[in-house]
Design an enzyme around this catalytic site. Structure first.
Site, PDB file in Angstrom:
ATOM      1  N   ARG A  38       0.824  -1.214   0.000  1.00  0.00           N
ATOM      2  CA  ARG A  38       0.000   0.000   0.000  1.00  0.00           C
ATOM      3  C   ARG A  38       0.854   1.259   0.000  1.00  0.00           C
ATOM      4  NH1 ARG A  38      -1.279   2.415   4.217  1.00  0.00           N
ATOM      5  NH2 ARG A  38      -1.578   0.622   5.566  1.00  0.00           N
ATOM      6  N   TYR A  90     -18.402  14.680 -15.489  1.00  0.00           N
ATOM      7  CA  TYR A  90     -18.688  13.388 -14.871  1.00  0.00           C
ATOM      8  C   TYR A  90     -19.482  13.594 -13.577  1.00  0.00           C
ATOM      9  CZ  TYR A  90     -18.200   8.607 -13.349  1.00  0.00           C
ATOM     10  OH  TYR A  90     -18.471   7.332 -12.939  1.00  0.00           O
ATOM     11  N   ASP A 161      -9.311  16.033 -16.102  1.00  0.00           N
ATOM     12  CA  ASP A 161      -9.821  14.673 -16.305  1.00  0.00           C
ATOM     13  C   ASP A 161      -9.932  14.476 -17.810  1.00  0.00           C
ATOM     14  OD1 ASP A 161     -11.362  12.375 -16.710  1.00  0.00           O
ATOM     15  OD2 ASP A 161     -12.629  12.730 -14.951  1.00  0.00           O
ATOM     16  N   LYS A 186     -12.045   2.869 -18.451  1.00  0.00           N
ATOM     17  CA  LYS A 186     -12.639   3.183 -19.749  1.00  0.00           C
ATOM     18  C   LYS A 186     -11.674   2.848 -20.895  1.00  0.00           C
ATOM     19  CE  LYS A 186     -15.798   4.726 -16.935  1.00  0.00           C
ATOM     20  NZ  LYS A 186     -15.870   6.126 -16.541  1.00  0.00           N
TER      21      LYS A 186
HETATM   22  C1  LIG Z   1     -15.924   6.827 -15.389  1.00  0.00           C
HETATM   23  C2  LIG Z   1     -15.372   8.171 -15.214  1.00  0.00           C
HETATM   24  C3  LIG Z   1     -14.824   8.569 -13.987  1.00  0.00           C
HETATM   25  C4  LIG Z   1     -14.816   7.685 -12.765  1.00  0.00           C
HETATM   26  O1  LIG Z   1     -14.007   6.564 -12.951  1.00  0.00           O
HETATM   27  P1  LIG Z   1     -14.272   5.164 -12.202  1.00  0.00           P
HETATM   28  O2  LIG Z   1     -13.200   4.297 -12.749  1.00  0.00           O
HETATM   29  O3  LIG Z   1     -15.658   4.726 -12.549  1.00  0.00           O
HETATM   30  O4  LIG Z   1     -14.132   5.412 -10.734  1.00  0.00           O
HETATM   31  C5  LIG Z   1     -14.309   9.859 -13.900  1.00  0.00           C
HETATM   32  N1  LIG Z   1     -14.322  10.696 -14.942  1.00  0.00           N
HETATM   33  C6  LIG Z   1     -14.852  10.356 -16.131  1.00  0.00           C
HETATM   34  C7  LIG Z   1     -14.843  11.343 -17.248  1.00  0.00           C
HETATM   35  C8  LIG Z   1     -15.388   9.081 -16.316  1.00  0.00           C
HETATM   36  O5  LIG Z   1     -15.917   8.740 -17.488  1.00  0.00           O
END
Ligand SMILES: *Cc1c(COP(=O)(O)O)cnc(C)c1O
Length: 360
Positions: A38, A90, A161, A186
């Site tokens: 960790r 998001y 992001d 994703k």
């Molecule tokens: C899915 C997503 C997240 C969150 O990610 P997780 O892996 O589901 O925790 C954050 N930002 C965007 C743009 C996303 O599509």
């Protein structure tokens, strides 16, 4: 490896210099020589981090999910810090910021991140500008370079992001961002078979703060998940090439379809994000959204009728998904909006399916 194209780097980075060609799954909570997983990390995470870091041009830290990476990026904010966040983006990120603001932990101003002047006006006195681009679910494009310049001049850190673009289509650190986060669940992983997140920092000090937050809060990735995400990353180039070529065709045909009232895809020359995406990205990506002329009922009907596309949430996998984002109460989405994550199926099979679903 900086002289190589990013597609090549995605295939080669993070491989062991001897032994197996691909880094193995190391299942270990502790090591004889260097400590506790960790806190110190594990070889399977490190291989994934090395590969993403090489693509981003920074130092990467893997997390158990995109949200764990996002929470860790927010962690250093002092109580009462002013945060400028996205009005469209998001859902869970927006909820996290809103809940922290409601609890008095920070003050939040939500802005349209595609409106550069509005964002920069809001940055005065801010500690952090949070940008998502392309945005969920409308695939809007923020001017990351100008936003970073202005936010830094105002003394704010910038986190981007970039999940919708993947590390192959956009390099926010080069455009001035301090930290870039991805839900590796994703496009990076690409097969809808695990959760994973990654945050990459421009400086080793900021990367260390992310690693520290991971160790303190415990948002660690699983070894198998990191292995699968790295395996997915190897084919990101070909998956994206196919997905975005198909997205371009579908966007064009949807825009000409009488049952469709609007298409949101930065690859369309008429799209408000087109010029920015051309300037700031290496491709328009495999995410698009469209609105049905018949309103919400027509959008629901499309979801019920598709057979090749799958009606499901999430994105970035090899399978094409379609979803009604307006179903989420917190999401600022038009009522009849359908978001499509374009996979690697045959374009004509996808179009025939959409056309039939739109015809009723
Ligand atoms: C899915 C997503 C997240 C969150 O990610 P997780 O892996 O589901 O925790 C954050 N930002 C965007 C743009 C996303 O599509």
């Amino acid at each position: 490896m900086s002289e190589l194209s990013r597609e090549t780097v995605a295939v080669h980075a993070g491989r062991p210099s001897e032994g197996p060609l691909s880094p193995p799954v190391v299942l270990a909570s502790n090591f004889r020589t260097y400590g506790y997983t960790r806190e110190e990390g594990s070889p399977t995470w490190e291989a994934f981090e090395a590969a993403v870091g090489a693509l981003e041009g920074g130092e990467s830290v893997a997390f158990g999910s995109g949200m764990a990476a996002i929470a860790a990026a927010l962690e250093p904010l002092p109580v009462g810090a002013r945060v400028v966040g996205p009005a469209v983006g998001y859902t869970v990120t927006r909820m996290l910021l809103a809940e922290r603001a409601a609890a008095g932990r920070l003050t939040l101003e939500s802005v349209d991140v595609a409106d550069t002047a509005a964002v920069l006006a809001a940055c005065e006195g801010a500690a952090l500008l949070w940008v998502e681009t392309p945005t969920n679910p409308l695939v809007g494009i923020a001017e990351v370079d100008r936003l970073c310049e202005g936010a830094h001049a105002a003394g704010a850190e910038v986190v981007v992001d970039a999940t919708f673009a993947s590390p192959l289509l956009q390099r926010p650190l080069e455009l001035g961002a301090d930290v870039v986060v991805h839900s590796a669940t994703k496009f990076i992983g690409g097969h809808s078979d695990r959760l994973l997140g990654v945050a990459s920092a421009r400086t080793p000090e900021r990367a260390q703060a992310l690693r520290h937050a991971r160790g303190m809060l415990g948002g660690t990735p699983g070894a198998l998940e990191a292995f699968l995400a790295l395996r997915g990353l190897r084919t990101l180039g070909v998956r994206l090439e196919r997905g975005q070529a198909t997205a371009a065709v579908l966007a064009e045909r949807l825009a000409a379809h009488p049952a469709v009232s609007a298409v949101h895809y930065p690859g369309l020359p008429s799209d408000p994000g087109h010029e920015r995406a051309t300037r700031l990205m290496d491709g328009f990506g495999a995410m698009l959204a469209f609105e049905t002329a018949g309103g919400a009922a027509a959008a629901d009907a499309v979801c019920a009728r598709v057979r090749v596309l799958t009606h499901a949430t999430s994105l970035g996998g090899v399978e094409t998904l379609i979803e009604r984002r307006a179903r989420y109460a917190e999401e600022a989405a038009p009522e009849a909006l359908l978001r499509v994550s374009v996979g690697v199926e045959d374009v004509e099979d996808l179009w025939a399916d959409l056309e039939r679903a739109l015809a009723g």
